[in-house]
Design a protein around this motif. Structure first.
Motif, short mmCIF file in Angstrom:
data_model
loop_
_atom_site.label_atom_id
_atom_site.label_comp_id
_atom_site.label_asym_id
_atom_site.label_seq_id
_atom_site.Cartn_x
_atom_site.Cartn_y
_atom_site.Cartn_z
N LEU A 342 0.86 -1.18 0.00
CA LEU A 342 0.00 0.00 0.00
C LEU A 342 0.90 1.23 0.00
CD1 LEU A 342 -2.84 1.29 0.36
CD2 LEU A 342 -2.41 1.25 2.82
N TYR A 343 0.60 2.17 -0.87
CA TYR A 343 1.38 3.41 -0.93
C TYR A 343 0.56 4.55 -0.33
CZ TYR A 343 4.28 0.61 -3.90
OH TYR A 343 5.09 -0.40 -4.34
N MET A 344 1.23 5.45 0.35
CA MET A 344 0.54 6.61 0.93
C MET A 344 1.29 7.87 0.51
SD MET A 344 -0.30 5.14 4.75
CE MET A 344 -1.83 5.98 5.12
N ALA A 345 0.57 8.87 0.02
CA ALA A 345 1.18 10.13 -0.40
C ALA A 345 0.78 11.19 0.61
CB ALA A 345 0.69 10.52 -1.79
N VAL A 346 1.77 11.83 1.24
CA VAL A 346 1.46 12.80 2.29
C VAL A 346 1.83 14.20 1.81
CG1 VAL A 346 3.61 12.18 3.49
CG2 VAL A 346 1.87 13.45 4.71
N SER A 347 0.88 15.14 1.97
CA SER A 347 1.12 16.49 1.47
C SER A 347 0.18 17.49 2.13
CB SER A 347 0.89 16.53 -0.05
OG SER A 347 0.98 17.83 -0.54
N GLN A 348 0.72 18.59 2.58
CA GLN A 348 -0.10 19.66 3.13
C GLN A 348 -0.94 20.29 2.02
OE1 GLN A 348 -1.82 23.08 3.86
NE2 GLN A 348 0.06 23.46 2.73
N SER A 349 -0.25 20.77 0.99
CA SER A 349 -0.93 21.53 -0.06
C SER A 349 -1.76 20.64 -0.97
CB SER A 349 0.11 22.26 -0.91
OG SER A 349 0.98 21.31 -1.50
N GLY A 350 -1.33 19.39 -1.08
CA GLY A 350 -1.97 18.51 -2.07
C GLY A 350 -1.60 18.88 -3.48
N GLU A 351 -0.59 19.73 -3.65
CA GLU A 351 -0.21 20.19 -4.98
C GLU A 351 1.27 19.96 -5.28
OE1 GLU A 351 -2.45 21.06 -6.97
OE2 GLU A 351 -4.13 21.63 -5.69
N THR A 352 2.02 19.42 -4.34
CA THR A 352 3.47 19.27 -4.55
C THR A 352 3.73 18.36 -5.76
OG1 THR A 352 3.90 19.65 -2.24
CG2 THR A 352 5.61 18.48 -3.46
N PHE A 353 4.44 18.93 -6.72
CA PHE A 353 4.60 18.24 -8.01
C PHE A 353 5.21 16.85 -7.84
CE2 PHE A 353 6.79 17.07 -11.84
CZ PHE A 353 5.85 17.32 -12.80
N ASP A 354 6.30 16.77 -7.07
CA ASP A 354 7.01 15.49 -6.96
C ASP A 354 6.15 14.42 -6.27
OD1 ASP A 354 9.41 16.14 -8.23
OD2 ASP A 354 10.13 17.19 -6.44
#
Ligand code: F6R
Length: 608
Positions: A342-354
């Motif tokens: 399972l992969y999880m993507a963590v981001s405040q903005s939800g816009e970080t390109f990488d």
């Protein structure tokens, strides 16, 4: 990263653009500019430096009810008046603002130059203005569409045409563009923060989509000229959430907002009947969760450090192997994607390109990605196959604080949820639920020590060239995050190490001028952490201990001690991270730094 704002309606556009840019300045502050269309034609005003520079040179009256504005974080071309957006074609008919990178700009520019075009800036964006002006199409949206078909790269753009004052055309590929729907007026921005004072009805553009904004509404089409159907979303954040509320800086406000922010992260998610967490957005039934053999968390910067802490929490609670990796590194190493990971993507903005690109890479290869995202409706949130909203509320200061903490809670909730399906007993589950619910009040207790922490920051950290941060296990990423906060807002050089690694090299740099912030929770590794402190003391290095109360060996050895309340060991990193935010903040203030907008940085990194 780069703020975009646009308006078409009945009101004077100038003040709307300027107030929007004020909201967006945290996305870039190398230069700013606006373009207004009125009966008098197309007028552009721009200036290098912060928005205040632009404000100084604006005429008192700004004519026009159609316009675009931009605040820049430099990618192509140094910060200068000439490189500031908007950019125009040679005839001054078209004006463009852009967030992103046009990768084939050099080739396009060479072609245009050989056709006789002259360029005034070093930016990739100016190429777009020339391409749009040179198009054989009539309607602005078709001109933009034709130009974009020639372009490779990422963009969120807004375009006005002096000769078509009834429309504003915007487009997106990889950089956020959000439409705001008003009463016979339309707005566009790269971030909802610039829209909330005007409207709650928004529409997120998708990649390769163009929107035509007119006074009475909008329509959208794809780059292939197919109409699309967009449903507006109602946003909940109000304007007041973007004010400083009497604090000197947004950062301080956001640090102090953490108890309430954490309450929001937890709200409705603690299931007392089964002593587990209820996470409605996961979209993963227990049977599928049981099939997971490994978890990989992806993020950038502080979000990556939050992921490292999260990995430790999840692995501890579930015994499912879990690790975190910087999203950009993951993406470029041709990762093996397995069905039971399972992969999880963590981001405040939800816009970080990488981070977005890493999530897309996983999905392209058939993997499943859950988002741990703060910004509701953001690109990463929409891209993921489910997830957990962090609900920290808008974060304005460039340095992440409350979202970091709330992301840790989101990971703990996930660990609890998965743990209770696997190994965690009801009793352990109950203890964890109690501990999670107690965290907001415990954070308040740490925040109450702000004055004492300020004194330590000024006395022991602000005036040194360099500092070490050390921690072990789940506290090592907290050390990384603490050092990152110190570097980015105070510019004091800070390095984080696992405490066990000091003697393998960095100890050579320990001296009376190099303080160490040592994270020393009272856990299984306490004795080991004390040994590290001894090693530092033996080299006459000052030690600032961030620890729990009740061990005199620490108070006797450290030069300064900050005590945080004890919680379940797996949650200790949450409370230990709060003093590190305050240390960085107070050091930065003591050094007179621009706390909310540190040099060279911008919030929401939407370029590669
Ligand atoms: C540091 C900081 C950055 C962000 C990083 C990822 O204080 O804020 O390191 O954490 O740029 O941003 P998000 O979380 O928006 O993906």
């Amino acid at each position: 990263m780069c703020g975009i704002i646009g308006y078409i309606g009945k009101q004077p556009a100038g003040p709307i653009l300027m107030s929007g840019l004020r909201r967006l300045e945290y996305r870039g502050y190398d230069s700013s500019g606006i373009a207004l269309v009125s009966k008098g034609g197309l007028k552009v005003h721009k200036a290098q430096g912060k928005l205040a520079q632009l404000e100084k040179l604006l005429p008192k009256r700004l004519a026009g009810t159609l316009g675009i504005g931009h605040t820049r974080w430099a990618t192509h071309g140094e910060p200068s008046d000439a490189n500031a957006h908007p950019h125009c074609d040679e005839t001054g008919r078209i004006a463009v603002i852009h967030n992103g990178i046009i990768e084939n700009a050099p080739q396009l520019r060479a072609r245009l130059e050989s056709d006789g075009h002259t360029f005034l800036s070093e930016t990739d964006t100016e190429v777009l203005a020339h391409l749009i002006a040179a198009s054989g199409e009539e309607a602005l949206e078709q001109r933009v569409r034709e130009a974009l078909l020639a372009v490779q790269g990422t963009y969120g753009i807004a375009v006005v045409d002096r000769d078509q004052p009834d429309r504003l055309v915007v487009a997106r590929n990889g950089s956020p563009v959000i439409l705001g729907i008003g009463e016979r007026e339309m707005f566009v921005a790269s971030d909802v923060s610039a829209l909330v004072r005007h409207t709650r009805q928004v529409v997120h553009l998708d990649d390769r989509e163009i929107a035509v904004l007119e006074m009475g509404g909008f329509r959208t089409l794809t780059l292939d000229d197919q109409p699309t159907d967009k449903q507006p979303l109602t946003i909940s954040a109000g304007q007041e959430q973007y004010e400083k509320d009497g604090f000197d800086h947004y950062l301080l406000k956001e640090i102090h907002a953490q108890p309430e922010a954490c309450e929001r992260t937890l709200r409705g998610r603690i299931d007392r009947q089964f002593n587990t967490a209820h996470l409605g957005g996961l979209d993963l039934p227990p049977r599928e969760l049981l099939d997971i053999r490994r978890i990989k968390i992806l993020g950038c910067g502080s979000a990556y450090y939050a992921g490292m802490v999260g990995a430790n929490m999840i692995e501890t609670l579930t015994r499912v192997p879990c690790d975190a990796e910087p999203a950009a590194e993951f993406r470029y190493r041709n990762p093996v994607i397995e069905k039971d990971v399972l992969y999880m993507a963590v981001s405040q903005s939800g816009e970080t390109f990488d981070t977005l690109a890493a999530a897309q890479e996983v999905q392209r290869k058939g993997g499943r990605v859950l988002g741990v995202v703060n910004a509701v409706g953001s690109t990463i949130a929409r891209q993921c196959d489910g997830g957990i909203y962090v609900h920290a509320g808008p974060e304005v200061s460039v340095a992440s604080t409350k979202t970091f903490t709330c992301s840790l809670l989101a990971f703990a909730l996930f660990g609890l949820h998965l743990g209770r399906i696997r190994d965690v007993s009801p009793g352990e589950g109950r203890r964890l639920c109690d501990a999670l619910l107690a965290l907001p009040e415990q954070i308040r207790q740490v925040l109450d020590q702000s004055d004492a922490i300020q004194q330590i920051a000024v006395e022991h950290l602000a005036h040194n060239h360099s500092a070490f941060y050390i921690g072990r296990a789940g506290c090592y990423p907290i050390a990384l995050e603490g050092a990152q906060k110190m570097k980015e807002i105070s510019y004091v050089h800070a390095e984080a190490y696992p405490a066990s690694e000091l003697k393998h090299g960095p100890l050579a740099l320990v001296s009376p001028e190099t303080p160490t912030v040592a994270l020393i929770p009272h856990d299984d590794l306490l004795e080991k952490s004390l040994s590290s402190v001894e090693e530092i003391r033996a080299r006459r290095g000052p030690v600032i201990a961030v620890t729990h109360a009740g061990d005199t060996r620490i108070t006797e050895r450290a030069d300064a001690v900050i005590e945080v309340p004890k919680t379940e060991s797996v949650l200790d990193p949450v409370l230990l991270s709060i003093p590190l935010q305050l240390l960085a903040y107070h050091a930065a203030v003591a050094l007179g730094r621009d706390v909310d907008q540190p040099r060279n940085l911008a919030k929401s990194v939407t370029v590669e």
